[in-house]
Design an enzyme around this catalytic site. Structure first.
Site, PDB file in Angstrom:
ATOM      1  N   GLU A 433       0.843  -1.193   0.000  1.00 36.46           N
ATOM      2  CA  GLU A 433       0.000   0.000   0.000  1.00 36.46           C
ATOM      3  C   GLU A 433       0.883   1.249   0.000  1.00 36.46           C
ATOM      4  O   GLU A 433       1.687   1.455   0.898  1.00 36.46           O
ATOM      5  CB  GLU A 433      -0.892  -0.012   1.248  1.00 36.46           C
ATOM      6  CG  GLU A 433      -1.650   1.285   1.457  1.00 36.46           C
ATOM      7  CD  GLU A 433      -2.435   1.288   2.776  1.00 36.46           C
ATOM      8  OE1 GLU A 433      -2.410   0.277   3.503  1.00 36.46           O
ATOM      9  OE2 GLU A 433      -3.078   2.316   3.054  1.00 36.46           O
ATOM     10  N   ASP A 506      -1.307  -1.100   5.609  1.00 38.04           N
ATOM     11  CA  ASP A 506      -1.251  -0.550   6.968  1.00 38.04           C
ATOM     12  C   ASP A 506      -2.301  -1.213   7.845  1.00 38.04           C
ATOM     13  O   ASP A 506      -3.324  -1.682   7.362  1.00 38.04           O
ATOM     14  CB  ASP A 506      -1.526   0.965   6.941  1.00 38.04           C
ATOM     15  CG  ASP A 506      -0.392   1.723   6.272  1.00 38.04           C
ATOM     16  OD1 ASP A 506       0.721   1.179   6.212  1.00 38.04           O
ATOM     17  OD2 ASP A 506      -0.645   2.853   5.795  1.00 38.04           O
ATOM     18  N   ASP A 508      -4.527  -0.006   9.551  1.00 38.50           N
ATOM     19  CA  ASP A 508      -5.604   0.939   9.882  1.00 38.50           C
ATOM     20  C   ASP A 508      -6.809   0.696   8.974  1.00 38.50           C
ATOM     21  O   ASP A 508      -6.809  -0.227   8.160  1.00 38.50           O
ATOM     22  CB  ASP A 508      -5.102   2.383   9.767  1.00 38.50           C
ATOM     23  CG  ASP A 508      -4.605   2.695   8.358  1.00 38.50           C
ATOM     24  OD1 ASP A 508      -4.825   1.854   7.441  1.00 38.50           O
ATOM     25  OD2 ASP A 508      -3.999   3.747   8.160  1.00 38.50           O
ATOM     26  N   ASP A 510      -8.017   2.263   6.361  1.00 35.12           N
ATOM     27  CA  ASP A 510      -7.766   2.295   4.923  1.00 35.12           C
ATOM     28  C   ASP A 510      -7.042   1.035   4.464  1.00 35.12           C
ATOM     29  O   ASP A 510      -7.356   0.474   3.422  1.00 35.12           O
ATOM     30  CB  ASP A 510      -6.909   3.517   4.566  1.00 35.12           C
ATOM     31  CG  ASP A 510      -7.789   4.728   4.303  1.00 35.12           C
ATOM     32  OD1 ASP A 510      -9.034   4.545   4.246  1.00 35.12           O
ATOM     33  OD2 ASP A 510      -7.236   5.836   4.170  1.00 35.12           O
TER      34      ASP A 510
END
Ligand code: TTJ
Length: 653
Positions: A433, A506, A508, A510
């Site tokens: 990413e 990541d 998180d 997203d």
């Protein structure tokens, strides 16, 4: 009687010790999935009894002391001695591998067959297991324990052989067990996982009462669906826009094969068929699905002709056109099932095809011949016409893309930092990413066998998009080009360029979203990569704990708690990693990419099916609920970590 066992017992028990030696061979893993498997084995036995018409209720309780119990009101496990083994039927079930419920094979009309590993595996991997059987006016009890002796553990030893404990007017079986914490790291049963599974069971067994009780939290619910799979389809399409209500429902039996079908159309472009044989999911499809599809194509073609719905200018239909936006549950019950395919989840019995086709043809013809259903037929044909038109357009786009790809190929692949080795068996590709993390990964990798493909921004969500739109997306085209296999019907596993495809995003929201989107794409267009076990998720650490003399990386909140607890009186600093980009080249390599140190999660078909179901069906167009779903199902926290050690073990087998 209590606490002694003789040599006969020990011979009988050798199989159970083998289970403890290599639990992975029997239940896959010793993580949460394996733990829950212990419970499924017991529940499946109770469901088999009740689904075959003996009794009508099953109660599952998660107790405060860490045990789980399952009770049915069936006939009760046989108590009489087994003629050869000279032990009670109950002891056969809990001490003999693959003995579950099958006494001469004539007790059940339909049975899961070889899918389960048997209740004895649950016994082998429990601290203790207790059974109470009520039968013929009597109440019986038996207890098994895994006992430590001379530093070795004997698994599932009968410490109380089956004996009478009283009288009763009831009948049924009650089993309670404590998973062994010497086998499983975490022995806590997860309410949501159990509920999800029981819900599916309840949908598949119309009218069956399942009671789920969690004494740890005082939660309790009854799962019972009078409509069976019809209710299942309704719930699957609840947050969508169904094109008509209620779902079409068909049920019939031919030649000892019992077929039920519920179907519905929604306004997206996906085909969602959930098929089952004897309550076992068959995500790889098989002969029963083929029979259903053949029937659907034939009946809808006939309907269109009969009502003069095809005009000269219209593109001729193919089967796929009738399955755009289809949500169907097909559940059949039959004898002597044979499973095939990569993950043994594809029905192989040839006889099932014609039987399912017959039931579906007859049922659907009858449905569409009914005057009041004519409009539903019209709606479906309209939808199929749209699909046929777009299919023709998409083919043109696809041909164009193919040509384009060969020209642009080198340019697109330009983003890819390929590896020097040309051996697909050892090569890995990291789909990373973000450009900046991609850059770090490029510098940190072992360029001999590790390739890096950075993704800029979010790839297109392949849900809700037709194949032509999916292919128009540059990120997706780059991925397809790099992997080498092609997609859909053109997919060829032998052209796979990387043995491991590792998604690195990541930790998180997203990142989870991107992971979800990629997995959905692989599920829809390159599914063999999932069944073949080529798709992985990388696990970057969430925290770094630093003391005067060392640094420790933590990958979960639990790990962090453990580490900080052990450092109670010492000084330490805590760093939380918000993204891959915050790590140095060296850190990313040693925590996430180095095969000897990293944690990888191997993505299974089951995981992705769950995520896919959530994404394509139960997710409305609002963003908020979507994030909740992604959190719940796509963060894979509940899924076992697949580490280097396990993998090596696999290879040695
Ligand atoms: C076998 O054939 C004779 C009649 O009983 C059949 C049987 O085994 N029934 C049965 C098994 N009912 N319930 C079970 C069962 C229930 C639980 C909770 C756990 C296990 C391992 C079996």
């Amino acid at each position: 009687m209590a606490n002694n066992y003789d040599s006969k017992d020990l011979i009988v028990l050798e199989g159970l010790d083998a289970v403890r030696m290599r639990p992975g061979m029997y239940i896959g893993t010793t993580g949460p999935k394996g733990l829950h498997h212990l419970l499924w084995e017991i529940i499946d036995n109770a469901v088999d009894e009740v689904a075959n018409g003996y009794g009508n209720k099953i109660e599952i309780t998660l107790h405060k002391d860490g045990t789980a119990s399952v009770q049915d009101n069936g006939r009760g496990i046989p108590v009489s001695p087994h003629p050869k083994l000279k032990i009670s039927g109950v002891e056969v079930v809990f001490t003999q591998l693959h003995a579950g419920g099958k006494f001469g094979d004539n007790n059940y009309k339909y049975s899961g067959g070889l899918h389960g590993v048997g209740a004895s595996v649950t016994n082998a991997l429990s601290r203790y297991l207790e059974v109470t059987v009520c039968k013929d006016g009597k109440k019986y009890f038996a207890k098994f324990e895994s006992i430590e002796k001379n530093g070795k553990i004997k698994s599932g030893v009968p410490v109380e052989h089956l004996h009478e404990v009283g009288n009763t007017k009831e009948s049924g079986t009650y089993v309670r067990f404590l998973p062994d914490d010497r086998v499983f790291k975490d022995i806590r049963f997860d309410y949501d996982i159990v509920q999800e599974r029981l819900k599916e069971t309840a949908f598949l067994n119309k009218g069956l009462h399942i009671e789920l009780i969690d004494e740890r939290t005082n939660k309790r619910e009854t799962l019972c669906y009078e409509g069976g799979i019809k209710d299942y389809v309704t719930s699957l399409t609840m947050d969508r826009r169904p094109l008509f209500v209620p779902p079409i429902y068909i049920e019939n039996e031919v030649e000892d094969t019992y077929v039920t079908l519920a179907m519905q159309y929604v306004d997206n472009y996906n085909e969602n068929i959930f098929s089952y044989v004897n309550n076992i999911p068959t995500p790889e499809g098989g002969t029963h699905e083929v029979g259903f599809k053949t029937a659907l194509t034939k009946v809808l073609n006939d309907f269109a002709k009969k009502h003069n719905l095809i005009k000269e200018k219209d593109v001729a239909f193919i089967g796929d056109d009738f399955r755009e936006g289809l949500v169907a549950v097909l559940s059949i019950k039959m004898k002597n099932v044979q499973f095939e395919g990569q993950t043994k989840t594809k029905l192989g019995n040839v006889e099932a095809r014609a039987r399912v086709e017959q039931v579906c043809s007859q049922g659907l013809t009858e449905f569409f011949n009914t005057k009041k259903n004519e409009n539903i037929g019209n709606i479906i044909i309209e939808k199929a016409k749209g699909a046929a038109r777009v299919r023709a357009a998409a083919k043109r786009a696809k041909d164009l893309t193919r040509a384009k790809n060969s020209i642009e190929g080198s340019m697109l692949i330009g983003k890819l930092a390929s590896c020097t080795s040309r051996n697909p068996d050892i090569n890995e590709i990291f789909i990373v990413e973000g450009d900046s993390a991609g850059g770090t990964a490029k510098q940190g990798r072992d360029r001999y066998f590790q390739a890096i493909l950075p993704l800029r921004g979010k790839p297109l969500n392949s849900e809700k998009k037709r194949i032509d739109q999916v292919l128009a997306n540059e990120e997706i085209r780059t991925i397809i080009g790099a992997i080498g296999t092609g997609i859909g019907e053109d997919f060829k596993l032998e052209n796979l360029k990387y043995n491991k495809i590792i998604i690195l995003s990541d930790a998180d929201q997203d990142g989870m979203h991107i992971r979800c989107i990629l997995l959905t794409f692989f599920f829809r267009y390159m599914r063999p990569l999932i069944t073949n076990g080529n798709i992985y998720c990388g696990m970057p650490p969430l925290y770094k704990v630093k003391t005067k003399d060392k640094e420790v990386y933590c990958y979960t909140d639990e790990e962090l708690a453990e580490v900080t607890n052990s450092l109670k009186n010492k000084n330490y600093t805590l760093q939380r990693y918000k993204g891959l980009g915050e790590m140095s080249t060296e850190q990313l390599w040693s925590t996430t990419m180095d095969p000897s140190k990293r944690n990888l999660i191997r993505v299974t078909l089951e995981d992705v099916m769950q995520a896919d179901k959530e994404i394509t069906l139960w997710m409305g167009d609002d963003v908020a609920p979507r994030k909740d779903y992604i959190n719940k199902y796509a963060n894979f926290n509940k899924i076992d970590t697949f580490d280097k050690k396990l993998e090596d073990e696999d290879k040695n087998e």
